[in-house]
Design an enzyme around this catalytic site. Structure first.
Site, PDB file in Angstrom:
ATOM      1  N   ARG A 101      68.369  69.775  48.715  1.00 55.46           N
ATOM      2  CA  ARG A 101      68.993  69.198  47.536  1.00 55.46           C
ATOM      3  C   ARG A 101      70.108  70.137  47.099  1.00 55.46           C
ATOM      4  O   ARG A 101      70.041  71.355  47.309  1.00 55.46           O
ATOM      5  CB  ARG A 101      67.991  69.024  46.400  1.00 55.46           C
ATOM      6  CG  ARG A 101      66.803  68.113  46.731  1.00 55.46           C
ATOM      7  CD  ARG A 101      65.839  68.064  45.551  1.00 55.46           C
ATOM      8  NE  ARG A 101      64.703  67.178  45.788  1.00 55.46           N
ATOM      9  CZ  ARG A 101      63.531  67.571  46.290  1.00 55.46           C
ATOM     10  NH1 ARG A 101      63.337  68.862  46.580  1.00 55.46           N
ATOM     11  NH2 ARG A 101      62.557  66.704  46.476  1.00 55.46           N
TER      12      ARG A 101
ATOM     13  N   LYS B 276      61.676  70.381  43.450  1.00 56.99           N
ATOM     14  CA  LYS B 276      61.223  69.723  42.233  1.00 56.99           C
ATOM     15  C   LYS B 276      59.794  70.137  41.904  1.00 56.99           C
ATOM     16  O   LYS B 276      58.972  70.305  42.791  1.00 56.99           O
ATOM     17  CB  LYS B 276      61.301  68.209  42.401  1.00 56.99           C
ATOM     18  CG  LYS B 276      62.723  67.653  42.403  1.00 56.99           C
ATOM     19  CD  LYS B 276      62.721  66.143  42.442  1.00 56.99           C
ATOM     20  CE  LYS B 276      64.130  65.583  42.346  1.00 56.99           C
ATOM     21  NZ  LYS B 276      64.138  64.103  42.367  1.00 56.99           N
TER      22      LYS B 276
ATOM     23  N   HIS C 111      74.285  64.502  48.002  1.00 53.02           N
ATOM     24  CA  HIS C 111      72.974  63.985  48.370  1.00 53.02           C
ATOM     25  C   HIS C 111      73.039  63.102  49.612  1.00 53.02           C
ATOM     26  O   HIS C 111      72.016  62.886  50.271  1.00 53.02           O
ATOM     27  CB  HIS C 111      72.364  63.211  47.198  1.00 53.02           C
ATOM     28  CG  HIS C 111      70.887  63.376  47.072  1.00 53.02           C
ATOM     29  ND1 HIS C 111      70.294  64.613  46.849  1.00 53.02           N
ATOM     30  CD2 HIS C 111      69.860  62.494  47.156  1.00 53.02           C
ATOM     31  CE1 HIS C 111      68.983  64.459  46.782  1.00 53.02           C
ATOM     32  NE2 HIS C 111      68.699  63.196  46.984  1.00 53.02           N
TER      33      HIS C 111
ATOM     34  N   ARG D 219      71.733  64.924  52.574  1.00 53.64           N
ATOM     35  CA  ARG D 219      70.264  64.959  52.633  1.00 53.64           C
ATOM     36  C   ARG D 219      69.740  63.625  53.172  1.00 53.64           C
ATOM     37  O   ARG D 219      68.814  63.598  54.001  1.00 53.64           O
ATOM     38  CB  ARG D 219      69.714  65.257  51.244  1.00 53.64           C
ATOM     39  CG  ARG D 219      68.188  65.258  51.127  1.00 53.64           C
ATOM     40  CD  ARG D 219      67.820  65.776  49.734  1.00 53.64           C
ATOM     41  NE  ARG D 219      66.476  65.426  49.318  1.00 53.64           N
ATOM     42  CZ  ARG D 219      65.403  66.163  49.583  1.00 53.64           C
ATOM     43  NH1 ARG D 219      65.521  67.275  50.287  1.00 53.64           N
ATOM     44  NH2 ARG D 219      64.218  65.795  49.142  1.00 53.64           N
TER      45      ARG D 219
ATOM     46  N   HIS E 267      58.951  66.011  49.721  1.00 46.89           N
ATOM     47  CA  HIS E 267      58.451  64.893  48.928  1.00 46.89           C
ATOM     48  C   HIS E 267      56.952  65.031  48.730  1.00 46.89           C
ATOM     49  O   HIS E 267      56.214  65.285  49.681  1.00 46.89           O
ATOM     50  CB  HIS E 267      58.731  63.559  49.642  1.00 46.89           C
ATOM     51  CG  HIS E 267      60.178  63.155  49.616  1.00 46.89           C
ATOM     52  ND1 HIS E 267      60.708  62.216  50.460  1.00 46.89           N
ATOM     53  CD2 HIS E 267      61.206  63.568  48.825  1.00 46.89           C
ATOM     54  CE1 HIS E 267      61.991  62.068  50.206  1.00 46.89           C
ATOM     55  NE2 HIS E 267      62.312  62.868  49.217  1.00 46.89           N
TER      56      HIS E 267
ATOM     57  N   TYR F 203      63.641  55.893  53.836  1.00 46.85           N
ATOM     58  CA  TYR F 203      64.483  56.203  54.983  1.00 46.85           C
ATOM     59  C   TYR F 203      64.114  55.368  56.206  1.00 46.85           C
ATOM     60  O   TYR F 203      64.940  55.172  57.092  1.00 46.85           O
ATOM     61  CB  TYR F 203      64.412  57.695  55.300  1.00 46.85           C
ATOM     62  CG  TYR F 203      64.964  58.523  54.174  1.00 46.85           C
ATOM     63  CD1 TYR F 203      66.325  58.551  53.906  1.00 46.85           C
ATOM     64  CD2 TYR F 203      64.123  59.253  53.331  1.00 46.85           C
ATOM     65  CE1 TYR F 203      66.839  59.278  52.850  1.00 46.85           C
ATOM     66  CE2 TYR F 203      64.626  59.988  52.283  1.00 46.85           C
ATOM     67  CZ  TYR F 203      65.980  59.996  52.041  1.00 46.85           C
ATOM     68  OH  TYR F 203      66.485  60.704  50.994  1.00 46.85           O
TER      69      TYR F 203
END
Length: 288
Positions: free
Chosen positions: A143, A167, A234, A237, A260, A269
């Protein structure tokens, strides 16, 4: 508002800033409606506000995020006993369709990483930095906030790995391919010292022309210079994940590389890969 934003631990800085703006916008709207404080807010008023946002043509995903911010805010007020009841309990908004992310084609990625045209070559140090930034974003799927916050202790060039904080303050280690390692070595050994200055933090791998830590806007400017079409950081990514799946990578491996927490987040994806597959089929099969 400051106390509320400080309570948002475990969220990405961008999410905290978005929640701050969302709650601030609601407070402004409520004050115009004649409310003096949060104790006068009820569920009906919140639903009116969401309906108002819809009339202003906000995207459904944006309205859903604003509803989430309001739930967090009123739950915090209730926890602090600043209101007697939480009017946002079970407040919901339609999340809308998930938008498929833009993905660079392999040729677009190669052109981007290949550098700017000869007529637009930057100074050596800036070029070395830009090369390393783009190789890392595309080659390891970071990110932009992870890249900007990267410190030298997060790089292990001997083992070709980079360790970042994602995150929710989650740490993960991601491999780097040879070209990424080479670009980082060139930047760290021959480029960084030329841009560093008195205000340069020791824990910043990437710095801008003023010697300060590289920020998301700086990264966007790099892409503006290098990309042949408008491209957000982004997108690199997204391209990292999609190209891995196109090449046969396991979905759970991609999940780990992206950081994730839920496989469901990564599954978007697979839809991108299917869209690409259908597009290729439609363009190449004689009966399509």
């Amino acid at each position: 508002m400051g106390e509320f934003t400080r309570s948002l631990t475990g969220l990405a800085d961008a999410t905290v800033e978005a929640y701050r703006r969302d709650v601030g916008a609601f407070v402004t709207w409520a004050e115009r409606a004649g409310l003096a404080g949060p104790e006068g807010v009820d569920r009906l008023l919140l639903r009116r506000y969401l309906a108002y946002l819809a009339t202003r043509r906000y995207a459904r995903r944006s309205i859903a995020r604003k509803a989430a911010a309001l739930r967090r805010y009123f739950a915090w007020l209730r926890h602090r006993q600043l209101i007697n009841a939480d009017p946002s309990a079970r407040l919901s908004a339609p999340s809308g369709e998930a938008r498929l992310p833009r993905v660079l084609s392999p040729s677009e990625a190669a052109s981007l990483l290949g550098g700017p045209p000869e007529a637009a070559q930057q100074a050596d140090a800036v070029r070395l930095r830009d090369d390393a930034v783009l190789e890392l974003l595309y080659g390891s799927g970071l990110r932009v906030g992870e890249l900007c916050g990267l410190g030298p202790d997060g790089l292990d060039l001997d083992r070709s790995t980079v360790t970042v904080w994602g995150k929710g303050s989650k740490q993960r280690r991601v491999p780097m391919y040879e070209l990424t390692v080479a670009a980082l070595q060139a930047w760290m050994q021959r480029g960084r010292s030329h841009l560093a200055g008195p205000e340069t933090p020791d824990d910043a791998v990437f710095v801008n022309r003023r010697g300060r830590r590289l920020g998301p806007r700086d990264v966007r400017r790099i892409l503006d210079r290098r990309a042949s079409a408008p491209t957000y950081p982004h997108a690199l990514r997204h391209s990292f994940a999609t190209h891995l799946l196109d090449g046969g990578a396991d979905l759970r491996v991609v999940q780990e590389l992206l950081g994730h927490s839920s496989l469901q987040t990564t599954q978007i994806y697979t839809h991108v890969s299917k869209e690409r597959l259908i597009g290729v089929y439609g363009q190449t099969h004689p009966r399509a």
